[in-house]
Each structure stands twice: as C-alpha cells, then as structure tokens.
Design a protein around this motif. Structure first.
Motif, PDB file in Angstrom:
ATOM      1  N   LEU A   1      -2.087   1.078   1.544  1.00 35.54           N
ATOM      2  CA  LEU A   1      -0.939   1.417   2.378  1.00 35.54           C
ATOM      3  C   LEU A   1      -0.149   2.542   1.725  1.00 35.54           C
ATOM      4  CD1 LEU A   1       0.300  -2.227   3.076  1.00 35.54           C
ATOM      5  CD2 LEU A   1      -1.107  -0.815   4.575  1.00 35.54           C
TER       6      LEU A   1
ATOM      7  N   GLU B   1       3.409   4.710   2.346  1.00 32.19           N
ATOM      8  CA  GLU B   1       4.631   4.934   3.102  1.00 32.19           C
ATOM      9  C   GLU B   1       5.078   6.384   2.972  1.00 32.19           C
ATOM     10  OE1 GLU B   1       5.109   0.879   0.941  1.00 32.19           O
ATOM     11  OE2 GLU B   1       4.363   2.891   0.508  1.00 32.19           O
TER      12      GLU B   1
ATOM     13  N   CYS C   1       4.000   4.000   7.770  1.00 33.64           N
ATOM     14  CA  CYS C   1       3.117   3.286   6.851  1.00 33.64           C
ATOM     15  C   CYS C   1       1.706   3.470   7.389  1.00 33.64           C
ATOM     16  CB  CYS C   1       3.504   1.819   6.790  1.00 33.64           C
ATOM     17  SG  CYS C   1       2.341   0.781   5.874  1.00 33.64           S
TER      18      CYS C   1
ATOM     19  N   TRP D   1       8.028  -4.810   6.706  1.00 36.67           N
ATOM     20  CA  TRP D   1       8.779  -3.812   5.943  1.00 36.67           C
ATOM     21  C   TRP D   1       9.805  -4.569   5.090  1.00 36.67           C
ATOM     22  CZ3 TRP D   1       8.187   1.348   5.185  1.00 36.67           C
ATOM     23  CH2 TRP D   1       7.380   2.055   6.079  1.00 36.67           C
TER      24      TRP D   1
ATOM     25  N   THR E   1      -1.270   2.915  11.883  1.00 35.78           N
ATOM     26  CA  THR E   1       0.065   3.257  11.386  1.00 35.78           C
ATOM     27  C   THR E   1       1.113   2.320  11.961  1.00 35.78           C
ATOM     28  OG1 THR E   1      -0.569   5.591  11.201  1.00 35.78           O
ATOM     29  CG2 THR E   1       1.788   5.090  11.213  1.00 35.78           C
TER      30      THR E   1
ATOM     31  N   TYR F   1       9.293  -0.596   1.420  1.00 36.73           N
ATOM     32  CA  TYR F   1       7.881  -0.896   1.226  1.00 36.73           C
ATOM     33  C   TYR F   1       7.288  -1.500   2.501  1.00 36.73           C
ATOM     34  CZ  TYR F   1       9.136  -0.711  -3.732  1.00 36.73           C
ATOM     35  OH  TYR F   1       9.591  -0.311  -4.954  1.00 36.73           O
ATOM     36  N   CYS F   2       6.068  -1.132   2.809  1.00 30.30           N
ATOM     37  CA  CYS F   2       5.348  -1.854   3.854  1.00 30.30           C
ATOM     38  C   CYS F   2       4.315  -2.755   3.186  1.00 30.30           C
ATOM     39  CB  CYS F   2       4.703  -0.925   4.869  1.00 30.30           C
ATOM     40  SG  CYS F   2       3.374   0.108   4.258  1.00 30.30           S
TER      41      CYS F   2
ATOM     42  N   GLY G   1       2.320  -1.135  -0.235  1.00 30.50           N
ATOM     43  CA  GLY G   1       2.366   0.274  -0.548  1.00 30.50           C
ATOM     44  C   GLY G   1       3.225   0.529  -1.771  1.00 30.50           C
TER      45      GLY G   1
END
Length: 125
Positions: free
Chosen positions: A4, A6, A22, A36, A77, A94-95, A116
C-alpha cells in the motif's frame, strides 16, 4: 501480499480540503476492507474511516461529516477526502487493508494485516 502506498498529504491551512490516495499492488483490493488511520506526534494511532469491499463506509465520530472515504476497485485505489481541515487533523495518515466479509470494516489497528508507510498532513492555523 499487498503493498500500500499513500499520497496526497501536505501543508495546508485551516479550512482547506485535501484528498489522500491509497494505491495497492500485489493483489486486487476488491475483496479487502480498507481503513484509514492517523497518528499525531505523541498520540496513539486512531481509526478515522473505513470502507468494506461492498462499499459500506464507517467513520469515527470525531471526524464524521468532514471525511469521505471511497474506493475505485478498477484502479486498486482508495481515497480519503478531508474537508474543513483543522490544526488537530495534523498527523501522519495511514491506509490499511485486510481480507474481510462483504460489509465488515475494522476500527482497530489489529484488524488489519497490511499497512502503508503513511503520508503527512499538516494544518496550519
């Protein structure tokens, strides 16, 4: 395995809007729930929004009404739109992803298997 990445963070002013992305690689995101999270300096990482693979969404009460999460499976995405930004929104965003049931969204860090590296959002007053 899922990777992942971002993007979309930056330095903005109070009241501005920002769109985060993401992008996933390695596996199709279509069967994943995506969350998220954000983490401000000295604070715990907190959930802000999530989307099930069915498209169902869930938001933390603290941000409800200002955030919109969406997904575009064809592009692998997930997006997070943040409106009316406040200084307290300053954090690394962050995802995270995990394989899940159709309408399930996790709200805890431990619910997710893939993360990510984060994108920084800084809101000036």
């Amino acid at each position: 395995q899922v990777q992942l990445v971002e993007s979309g963070g930056g330095l903005v002013q109070t009241g501005d809007s920002l769109g985060l992305s993401c992008v996933a690689s390695g596996r199709p995101l279509s069967s994943f729930a995506i969350g998220w999270f954000r983490q401000a300096p000295g604070k715990e990482r907190e959930f802000v929004a999530g989307i099930a693979w069915s498209g169902s969404t869930f938001y933390a009460d603290s941000v409800k009404g200002r955030l919109t999460i969406s997904r575009e499976n064809a592009k692998n995405t997930v997006y997070l739109q943040i409106n009316s930004l406040k200084p307290e929104d300053t954090a690394a965003y962050y995802c995270a992803a995990t394989v899940a049931r159709a309408n399930w969204v996790g709200v805890h860090r431990d619910d997710y298997d893939y993360w990510g590296q984060g994108t920084q959002v800084t809101v000036s007053s």
